[in-house]
Design a protein around this motif. Structure first.
Motif, PDB file in Angstrom:
ATOM      1  N   ARG A  96       0.665  -1.005  -0.210  1.00  0.00           N
ATOM      2  CA  ARG A  96      -0.283   0.124   0.254  1.00  0.00           C
ATOM      3  C   ARG A  96       1.151   1.584  -0.170  1.00  0.00           C
ATOM      4  N   GLN A  97       1.617   1.083  -0.680  1.00  0.00           N
ATOM      5  CA  GLN A  97       3.012   2.411  -1.178  1.00  0.00           C
ATOM      6  C   GLN A  97       2.721   2.959  -2.610  1.00  0.00           C
ATOM      7  N   ARG A  98       1.724   3.930  -2.893  1.00  0.00           N
ATOM      8  CA  ARG A  98       1.093   4.309  -3.854  1.00  0.00           C
ATOM      9  C   ARG A  98       2.195   4.899  -4.726  1.00  0.00           C
ATOM     10  N   GLU A  99       2.226   6.083  -3.834  1.00  0.00           N
ATOM     11  CA  GLU A  99       3.564   6.695  -4.549  1.00  0.00           C
ATOM     12  C   GLU A  99       4.909   6.477  -4.759  1.00  0.00           C
ATOM     13  N   ASP A 100       5.168   5.187  -4.742  1.00  0.00           N
ATOM     14  CA  ASP A 100       6.513   4.170  -4.300  1.00  0.00           C
ATOM     15  C   ASP A 100       6.250   3.499  -5.729  1.00  0.00           C
ATOM     16  N   ALA A 101       4.825   3.315  -5.706  1.00  0.00           N
ATOM     17  CA  ALA A 101       4.468   2.561  -6.965  1.00  0.00           C
ATOM     18  C   ALA A 101       4.579   3.349  -8.095  1.00  0.00           C
ATOM     19  N   ARG A 102       4.482   4.301  -8.335  1.00  0.00           N
ATOM     20  CA  ARG A 102       4.601   5.753  -9.688  1.00  0.00           C
ATOM     21  C   ARG A 102       5.225   5.687  -9.576  1.00  0.00           C
ATOM     22  N   ARG A 103       6.578   6.321  -9.316  1.00  0.00           N
ATOM     23  CA  ARG A 103       7.999   6.854  -8.862  1.00  0.00           C
ATOM     24  C   ARG A 103       8.510   4.870  -9.458  1.00  0.00           C
ATOM     25  N   LEU A 104       8.257   3.853  -9.820  1.00  0.00           N
ATOM     26  CA  LEU A 104       9.225   3.105  -9.967  1.00  0.00           C
ATOM     27  C   LEU A 104       8.550   2.621 -10.885  1.00  0.00           C
ATOM     28  N   ALA A 105       7.458   2.605 -10.924  1.00  0.00           N
ATOM     29  CA  ALA A 105       6.914   2.304 -12.684  1.00  0.00           C
ATOM     30  C   ALA A 105       7.520   3.012 -14.088  1.00  0.00           C
ATOM     31  N   THR A 106       7.706   4.781 -13.375  1.00  0.00           N
ATOM     32  CA  THR A 106       7.757   5.653 -14.218  1.00  0.00           C
ATOM     33  C   THR A 106      10.050   5.019 -14.628  1.00  0.00           C
ATOM     34  N   SER A 107      10.762   5.087 -13.575  1.00  0.00           N
ATOM     35  CA  SER A 107      11.777   5.040 -13.858  1.00  0.00           C
ATOM     36  C   SER A 107      11.950   3.738 -14.271  1.00  0.00           C
ATOM     37  N   GLY A 108      11.434   2.995 -13.865  1.00  0.00           N
ATOM     38  CA  GLY A 108      11.336   1.360 -14.825  1.00  0.00           C
ATOM     39  C   GLY A 108      11.186   1.006 -16.404  1.00  0.00           C
ATOM     40  N   SER A 109      10.232   1.744 -16.418  1.00  0.00           N
ATOM     41  CA  SER A 109      10.278   2.566 -17.920  1.00  0.00           C
ATOM     42  C   SER A 109      11.023   2.617 -18.949  1.00  0.00           C
TER      43      SER A 109
END
Length: 458
Positions: A96-109
């Motif tokens: 339930r760490q949504r902001e971390d998920a957004r950042r990781l999705a962007t960086s990973g892409s």
């Protein structure tokens, strides 16, 4: 890249999708939607080769087959780069760490796209050496080289599309991930006959269709991630640099794991090349039939990652074990059904490709043997998905390379020496048995180890 969603996004405190409900249902839904999308693409690839075979020149079929071997290498690297995106984003969502998920999705892409670009740049000047090593004759070399110079530069577009599809699956949105993948198939199935026959571009037309399909794939997958989930943020060098270490900690062993398959496939193609263009053409047909027939196993390997990742984030080790058991049940039933179908259609399959003599004989032989080969390869697939998403990527590397080297090269080589190209096919199956069984046993062991570590810290 930031795009605020026009639809409501999931509440950060809501229960993650895969942490509740039947694990078998999650496996079936994720695998079913993934299978539909993948098989649609694989069928289009198969139909593209079918169109090429209708041109009546075995060297064209063989040339596309050699180009496919090289493309398989780039796609395998892309799949390896998808794995850390799925693992890290699903784990953050499970916790339930949504902001971390957004950042990781962007960086990973972004990291995935950068690596995909570098891979294409590195491969293009090496094509002469690679294609000659694969056994290309003058005519097949010309066909394969032309195809790859058109298709390889757009690998970066494919990488972005695959990254965004992975984010969708990590969020549990298997349906829209499937729709994004189906867009590739829809574009290609329309453009292939138009470019190959209508504009008389032949093999180059098939390559151009791939490029246009990748543009559509990127657009559709980005729209779904941005509009319905809001899981992309404005990229920053600081965020990318911070996420690079956990990304590559999973990506490097995952890539090493995934390139084992194309390298072993290249070795197998070079063995088949010893028996002439008809054997290479048979290998090309087998390479296109296999993912269509066993696409469910490819989808399963990608499907269970988010399920395992979210439950690991929620520390539900009982559900992780059950997910693995459900995956094995699916593998047994699926492979058995596909094997029967391939056996029944082996003759019509060669007829539709206008395959003759040695080409037809080898394709039919593969259909008779396919279930035995792919059951044990499927066990390795399922286990590798578990290793990559549960923090043991080096085990995935070990088992994939073990199967692709010790479990394939000597068996295929000596099989060819003893029984010709049929013996090489038998060797692939025989060498996969031990690695498939050992990988599954180890996968269950890793879950037990994670549970013991979590208990010790309480």
């Amino acid at each position: 890249m930031d795009a605020r969603p026009s639809e409501p996004v999931p509440d950060e405190q809501a229960t993650p999708r895969f942490v509740a409900g039947s694990t078998m249902r999650h496996v079936l839904v994720m695998t079913g939607t993934g299978t539909a999308g993948l098989i649609a693409i694989f069928i289009v690839d198969l139909v593209s080769l079918l169109y090429i075979s209708w041109l009546g020149d075995p060297s064209l079929t063989a040339g596309v087959g050699l180009a496919t071997v090289v493309m398989f290498f780039t796609v395998s690297i892309n799949v390896g780069l998808m794995i850390p995106i799925g693992a890290l984003v699903s784990r953050s969502l499970g916790a339930r760490q949504r902001e971390d998920a957004r950042r990781l999705a962007t960086s990973g892409s972004i990291l995935m796209a950068l690596i995909a670009t570098l891979v294409s740049i590195a491969l293009l000047p090496l094509l002469p050496a690679i294609l000659r090593m694969l056994g290309a004759t003058d005519q097949t070399y010309a066909v394969a080289s032309s195809f790859l110079w058109i298709a390889l530069p757009t690998n970066v577009l494919m990488a972005f599309g695959m990254a965004f599809s992975t984010v969708l699956r990590a969020a549990g949105d298997a349906k829209r991930s499937m729709y994004a993948t189906l867009s590739v198939a829809a574009v290609t199935v329309v453009l292939d006959p138009l470019l190959i026959f209508g504009l008389d571009l032949k093999v180059n037309g098939a390559a151009l269709a791939i490029n246009l399909a990748r543009v559509v794939y990127l657009f559709v997958s980005y729209r779904y991630v941005a509009r319905f989930h809001g899981l992309l943020a404005w990229p920053s060098l600081k965020g990318i640099a911070a996420d690079a270490m956990p990304f590559f900690a999973i990506a490097v062993p995952a890539i090493l794991t995934n390139i084992a398959a194309p390298i072993s496939n290249a070795f197998f193609t070079s063995i088949m090349a010893r028996f002439g263009d008809q054997a290479i053409a048979a290998s090309a047909i087998i390479d296109r039939v296999t993912p269509v027939a066993f696409g469910g196993l490819f989808a399963l390997a990608g499907a269970i990652g988010p399920v395992l990742g979210q439950n690991w984030g929620a520390q539900r080790y009982d559900r992780m074990r059950q997910t693995l058991k459900d995956s094995l049940t699916f593998t047994i039933v699926y492979v058995g059904c596909v094997w029967l179908i391939l056996y029944l259609v082996r003759v019509p399959l060669t007829q539709v490709f206008h395959a003759q003599d040695l080409t037809a004989e080898l394709v039919q032989f593969f259909c008779q043997l396919s279930g035995f080969i792919w059951f044990f390869i499927g066990l390795v697939f399922v286990s590798n998905a578990s290793f990559n998403n549960l923090g043991f990527p080096l085990l995935s590397t070990f088992f994939n390379w073990g199967r692709a080297t010790l479990g394939m090269i000597p068996f295929a080589y000596y099989g060819a020496e003893i029984g010709g190209p049929k013996g090489a096919l038998i060797g692939i199956g025989a060498g996969s048995v031990a690695f498939g069984i050992a990988a599954v046993i180890t996968a269950f062991w890793t879950i037990r180890r994670l549970e013991r570590q979590a208990t010790a810290h309480l």
